[in-house]
Design a protein around this motif. Structure first.
Motif: not given
Length: 415
Positions: A344-356, A374-378, A393-397, A401-404
């Protein structure tokens, strides 16, 4: 008493009995398998079968109703059979509708059931008016109105239907607002779907640890969409949505009436399809669920990414799924749940465009506060000797990009 035709008869009659057993104070006294003709015809059975069934019913003094396990019979057929047998006659539509009525808890579920009853009321009205016309010798106008009795009753039903649809639309708009608020908080949504009594609620209870969830071993125990918070292996918070179960030959009007509830599925990030792998008709049940999902006009990405779960494997010795990518679990005993959460986590990360990611940040700078915004700090692992921290963090692509761009010297550690 349950009456059924002989197509896959034993399995169908088992489901028919399960439907009756779901209703409080309803008991099956006898069951019989008889070939049926077109349910739209005046009599559902051939003459010989009808006569044999009539004699059987007359010999059972405690029978108060007969359930014909066909999708729908006309009001004329219903009256003919009730007159012949002297008891109430139910078809699949009216039995399922009655189960829905008994299990409805929320205002929305009750409104959707009231909407599903409208076609039934119209059909009954036509039959009643036909009987009145035969008795009185033609239609009668209601005094001073210029309307026949049928026209008046149809107008009242139309007004009732409009009122119900307007009330449902208000609830739909309210749910849309709640959905927008959830989106702002970026909680991924996982819809758990399946054939009725496949173990959806038991699975959600196992995934979330929510003690208040009380699964019931009966058909259509869940009628209302309910949301339950849970966590994935990375500690990402998600919402599991429990939905109404499906049934083979579930009457179209009932599915239509619950479209307001089922539309919530279209806004999910992922669908988990739960199957009772011990059921003899599990393949047919899968086809039923997939057929309904396709008719909901869901986004292609949802259908393509769907996770298929084979539940109740504890009842089958050394079970291995034959379908590619299907996961074998026992929601009741917890078998296979960690693998399911990872999938589920693998599919959710793909579906939401997020990465850990784990980022190395300077605590004297603005990076940490920016990440909280701007992200979810874990996790924050402070390194006191140099005033920095490793931040998971869990952060969208797009946010990454903004962070970098803002902090080009920050180091990134891939998990």
């Amino acid at each position: 008493m349950v009456v059924l035709d002989d197509l896959k008869a034993e399995l169908q009659i088992a489901e028919a009995v399960a439907l009756v057993d779901t209703l409080p104070n309803w008991t099956v006294l006898d069951r019989i398998i008889i070939p049926t003709k077109n349910p739209d015809k005046k009599l559902v059975f051939g003459k010989g079968n009808f006569q044999a069934l009539t004699e059987k019913i007359k010999k059972l003094p405690h029978v108060t109703a007969v359930f014909l396990n066909v999708e729908r019979i006309s009001s004329l057929t219903k009256k003919e059979l009730e007159d012949a047998w002297g008891v109430k006659v139910f078809d699949r539509y009216t039995v399922v509708l009655h189960i829905f009525r008994c299990n409805a808890r929320t205002k929305e579920a009750k409104l959707q059931i009231a909407l599903a009853e409208i076609p039934l009321l119209r059909s009954n009205l036509k039959n009643e008016v036909s009987q009145l016309d035969q008795q009185r010798g033609g239609s009668r106008y209601i005094m001073g109105s210029g309307e026949t009795f049928l026209e008046t009753q149809n107008r009242i039903l139309k007004e009732k239907e409009l009122k119900i649809r307007n009330a449902l639309e208000k609830l739909r708009r309210k749910r849309s607002l709640l959905r927008t608020q959830r989106r702002k908080r970026e909680f991924p949504i996982i819809s758990v779907m399946g054939y009725t009594n496949c173990g959806k609620t038991t699975l959600i209870k196992a995934l979330t640890g929510e003690a208040g969830l009380q699964p019931r071993d009966q058909l259509f125990a869940t009628l209302d969409i309910t949301a339950h918070a849970g966590y994935l292996p990375s500690h990402m918070a998600v919402i599991y949505v429990d939905t109404i179960g499906f049934l083979t030959d579930l009457p179209h009007n009932l599915v239509e009436s619950f479209s307001a509830t089922l539309e919530e599925v279209a806004y999910s990030d992922l669908i988990v399809h739960v199957r009772d792998i011990t059921h003899p008709e599990t393949i047919l049940q899968k086809a039923t669920v997939l057929s309904v999902l396709k008719n909901l006009n869901l986004p292609g990405r949802l259908l393509d990414s769907m996770v298929e779960v084979h539940n109740k494997v504890d009842l089958i010795e050394r079970y291995k799924p034959t379908e590619e990518n299907a996961l074998a679990i026992s929601a009741l005993h917890g078998h296979g749940l960690e693998e399911l959460k990872e999938e589920i986590e693998k599919k959710i990360l793909t579906a939401t465009g997020k990465k850990i990611l784990t980022l190395h940040v300077n605590l004297e700078g603005p990076q940490l506060s920016w990440l909280y915004k701007e992200a979810t700090v874990q996790e924050v692992d402070v390194i006191p000797e140099d005033g920095t921290a490793k931040v998971k963090v869990i952060i969208s692509n797009s946010a990454f990009g903004k962070y970098k761009n803002l902090f080009p010297n920050s180091k990134t550690f891939m998990p």
